[in-house]
Design an enzyme around this catalytic site. Structure first.
Site, PDB file in Angstrom:
ATOM      1  N   ASP A  53       0.854  -1.186   0.000  1.00 23.62           N
ATOM      2  CA  ASP A  53       0.000   0.000   0.000  1.00 23.62           C
ATOM      3  C   ASP A  53       0.895   1.244   0.000  1.00 23.62           C
ATOM      4  O   ASP A  53       1.935   1.264   0.656  1.00 23.62           O
ATOM      5  CB  ASP A  53      -0.869  -0.036   1.269  1.00 23.62           C
ATOM      6  CG  ASP A  53      -1.832   1.138   1.334  1.00 23.62           C
ATOM      7  OD1 ASP A  53      -2.208   1.668   0.268  1.00 23.62           O
ATOM      8  OD2 ASP A  53      -2.203   1.516   2.469  1.00 23.62           O
ATOM      9  N   MET A  55      -0.258   4.651   0.668  1.00 22.14           N
ATOM     10  CA  MET A  55      -0.620   5.595   1.732  1.00 22.14           C
ATOM     11  C   MET A  55      -0.761   4.881   3.073  1.00 22.14           C
ATOM     12  O   MET A  55      -1.728   4.169   3.306  1.00 22.14           O
ATOM     13  CB  MET A  55      -1.965   6.266   1.399  1.00 22.14           C
ATOM     14  CG  MET A  55      -1.985   6.961   0.058  1.00 22.14           C
ATOM     15  SD  MET A  55      -1.069   8.496   0.085  1.00 22.14           S
ATOM     16  CE  MET A  55      -2.363   9.586   0.683  1.00 22.14           C
ATOM     17  N   ILE A 329      54.959 -37.182 -11.591  1.00 18.40           N
ATOM     18  CA  ILE A 329      56.191 -36.686 -12.219  1.00 18.40           C
ATOM     19  C   ILE A 329      57.393 -37.145 -11.388  1.00 18.40           C
ATOM     20  O   ILE A 329      57.386 -37.004 -10.158  1.00 18.40           O
ATOM     21  CB  ILE A 329      56.172 -35.148 -12.318  1.00 18.40           C
ATOM     22  CG1 ILE A 329      54.969 -34.692 -13.153  1.00 18.40           C
ATOM     23  CG2 ILE A 329      57.464 -34.624 -12.927  1.00 18.40           C
ATOM     24  CD1 ILE A 329      54.780 -33.189 -13.193  1.00 18.40           C
ATOM     25  N   ASN A 336      61.455 -28.183  -8.441  1.00 16.90           N
ATOM     26  CA  ASN A 336      61.099 -27.003  -7.651  1.00 16.90           C
ATOM     27  C   ASN A 336      62.308 -26.445  -6.891  1.00 16.90           C
ATOM     28  O   ASN A 336      62.533 -25.235  -6.866  1.00 16.90           O
ATOM     29  CB  ASN A 336      59.995 -27.342  -6.640  1.00 16.90           C
ATOM     30  CG  ASN A 336      58.608 -27.247  -7.268  1.00 16.90           C
ATOM     31  OD1 ASN A 336      58.399 -26.454  -8.187  1.00 16.90           O
ATOM     32  ND2 ASN A 336      57.678 -28.039  -6.782  1.00 16.90           N
ATOM     33  N   ASP A 345      55.688 -24.802 -12.001  1.00 10.72           N
ATOM     34  CA  ASP A 345      54.358 -24.591 -12.579  1.00 10.72           C
ATOM     35  C   ASP A 345      54.385 -24.776 -14.100  1.00 10.72           C
ATOM     36  O   ASP A 345      53.461 -25.340 -14.690  1.00 10.72           O
ATOM     37  CB  ASP A 345      53.843 -23.194 -12.241  1.00 10.72           C
ATOM     38  CG  ASP A 345      53.368 -23.104 -10.785  1.00 10.72           C
ATOM     39  OD1 ASP A 345      53.320 -24.158 -10.110  1.00 10.72           O
ATOM     40  OD2 ASP A 345      53.050 -21.984 -10.328  1.00 10.72           O
ATOM     41  N   GLU A 371      51.886 -33.007  -7.987  1.00 13.99           N
ATOM     42  CA  GLU A 371      52.467 -33.448  -9.260  1.00 13.99           C
ATOM     43  C   GLU A 371      51.803 -34.740  -9.721  1.00 13.99           C
ATOM     44  O   GLU A 371      52.359 -35.501 -10.488  1.00 13.99           O
ATOM     45  CB  GLU A 371      53.986 -33.615  -9.136  1.00 13.99           C
ATOM     46  CG  GLU A 371      54.455 -34.717  -8.203  1.00 13.99           C
ATOM     47  CD  GLU A 371      54.769 -34.236  -6.775  1.00 13.99           C
ATOM     48  OE1 GLU A 371      54.038 -33.370  -6.259  1.00 13.99           O
ATOM     49  OE2 GLU A 371      55.740 -34.750  -6.191  1.00 13.99           O
TER      50      GLU A 371
HETATM   51 MG   LIG Z   1      -3.442   3.002   3.115  1.00 11.07          MG
END
Ligand SMILES: [Mg+2]
Length: 455
Positions: A53, A55, A329, A336, A345, A371
């Protein structure tokens, strides 16, 4: 299809009337008697649609709507403003604070049900996508949790055989910053897809074509289904307009067409389609992120287990055997340690690439972690799987790997263990354990080789 509807009105008789109408159509109704109570009810009951509503003493409907739309947790809930005044200014104000629609009192049954139907359908799509996105979020897939929609100009196609009327509407849309084409300009409907139209403005005032038929045609056609349809109807013809909404049109605007109302409704439609589109993209991206290993682009452990589960089931139900190659691997730690993790990587990525190019389309190549790699080979008996694994091993060992972006070359090898599904009581754990044992044997026997455990 039903929905949970929150009815907000300060007058009890109005609340009861809407409740009765909605419950007669099997909607679940929640009531609130003022703005504050409405905000609490939204939090507590998570309604699908709100009839609000305008109002009310204290906090009026506009303010309630503004607050709901400002909160990311509630912004997606469609709000229909219910107003006693049938004044354009009033409607626009509602749409401006983000309401999806409005109804005028006394509420016309037909208009009410047509709007509710359209919003319920929209909700079904949006909530399905939100749920899928939420399950992705729980799985830790996506870290952005809200979808915000920015207003952008839309592309509209105006279908009205009254050329003067079509041009007038197109001009209103252009004045609002949108692109608009009329049927006359495009020379027919066929160009619709190429134009990349978001919204079709379809006049129901013509005798020369059946707007409802067009509406149905667009919604049944895969290529045009996503285009929102905004109907233009004579207010006397609201029954037919309601059928248009039932057929999948998103909204109706009654003649005489008011420019502000047209632009407000177009904006709402454009927002809704963009919201759906963004949710879709999120879901697609989330699904991809949830199964792909980011470094190598191979499938991750989650997907690997899921595929093994399905293939094992199929194999047990009389399908052909499934084999797996578990690979590791050789001396990866020293790669590494000697060349650094970036070089490591690069090696992982190149191994992934060679695994992929040397396996069959039907094989599922995964990197469960570190790996370690796994190639799942559906419908492949042990002998064939060993031959395939040997081919892959050779492809890795055959030529040196480039690291430091090509500045240096090193030799990489891998060891692999192969196992094959062994009878109906065989589990994923059994299968991978045998592959692991074979892999261990390959390592002990001097690396750079394939071993298998006989079934
Ligand atoms: Mg009303």
């Amino acid at each position: 299809m039903t929905a949970r509807v929150l009815v907000v009105d300060d007058i009890e008789a109005n609340r009861r009337l809407l409740q009765a109408k909605l419950e007669a159509q099997y909607y679940t109704v929640i009531l609130a008697e003022n703005g504050i109570a409405a905000l609490h009810a939204v939090e507590k009951h998570e309604p699908d649609i709100i009839l609000l509503d305008v109002m009310m003493p204290g906090m009026d409907g506009y303010e309630v709507c503004r607050r709901l739309k400002a909160d990311p947790a509630t912004a997606h809930i469609p709000v229909v403003m219910v107003t006693a005044l049938n004044d354009v200014e009033d409607r626009i104000r509602g749409l401006d604070v983000g309401a999806e629609d409005f109804l005028t009192k006394p509420v016309d049954d037909f208009a009410l049900m047509a709007r509710m139907g359209a919003l319920t359908r929209y909700n079904a799509v949006a909530s399905e996508l939100r749920q899928r996105q939420a399950s992705g979020l729980r799985a830790g897939v996506d870290n952005s949790d809200s979808v915000s929609v920015q207003d952008k100009p839309a592309r509209l196609f105006v279908v009205d055989d009254n050329q003067r009327m079509a041009t007038r509407i197109a001009d209103m849309l252009k004045a609002g910053g949108h692109s608009a084409f009329t049927l006359h300009e495009a020379g027919g409907m066929t160009g619709l897809n190429e134009l990349g139209v978001d919204i079709l403005v379809l006049s129901m005032l013509s005798d020369r074509y059946d707007a409802l038929k067009l509406c149905a045609h667009f919604k049944m056609n895969e290529a045009t289904r996503a285009i929102s349809i905004l109907l233009i109807s004579d207010p006397e013809d609201r029954q037919r307009a309601g059928r248009g909404l039932d057929l999948g049109a998103s909204d109706v605007i009654f003649t005489p067409v008011d420019k502000q109302e047209l632009l407000a409704r177009v904006r709402t439609q454009a927002r809704r389609s963009r919201y759906i589109e963004m949710l879709r993209e999120r879901v697609d991206r989330g699904l991809e992120l949830s199964v792909i290993d980011q470094l190598t682009g191979l499938y991750n452990r989650r997907y690997m287990n899921n595929q093994l589960e399905q293939l094992l089931q199929r194999s047990k139900m009389g399908g052909r055997p499934v084999s797996v190659m578990m690979a590791d691997i050789d001396h990866f730690k020293s790669v590494n340690d000697t060349y650094g993790h970036d070089a490591g990587d690069e090696v992982l990525q190149e191994v992934a690439k060679r695994l992929k190019t040397n396996s069959r389309v039907m094989d599922v190549v995964c990197r469960p972690g570190g790996e370690e790699f796994m190639v799942i080979m559906p419908e492949t008996p042990g002998g064939l799987a060993c031959a395939a694994a040997e081919r892959i091993r050779l492809a890795v060992a055959a030529s040196p790997f480039k690291i430091y972006g090509g500045a240096k070359e090193i030799t990489i090898t891998l060891s692999a263990g192969v196992s094959t599904v062994n009878g109906p009581s065989d589990t994923i754990a059994d299968l991978t354990k045998r592959a692991d044992t074979a892999l261990y044997q390959a390592k002990s026997a001097g690396r750079n080789r394939v071993e298998s455990i006989a079934a």
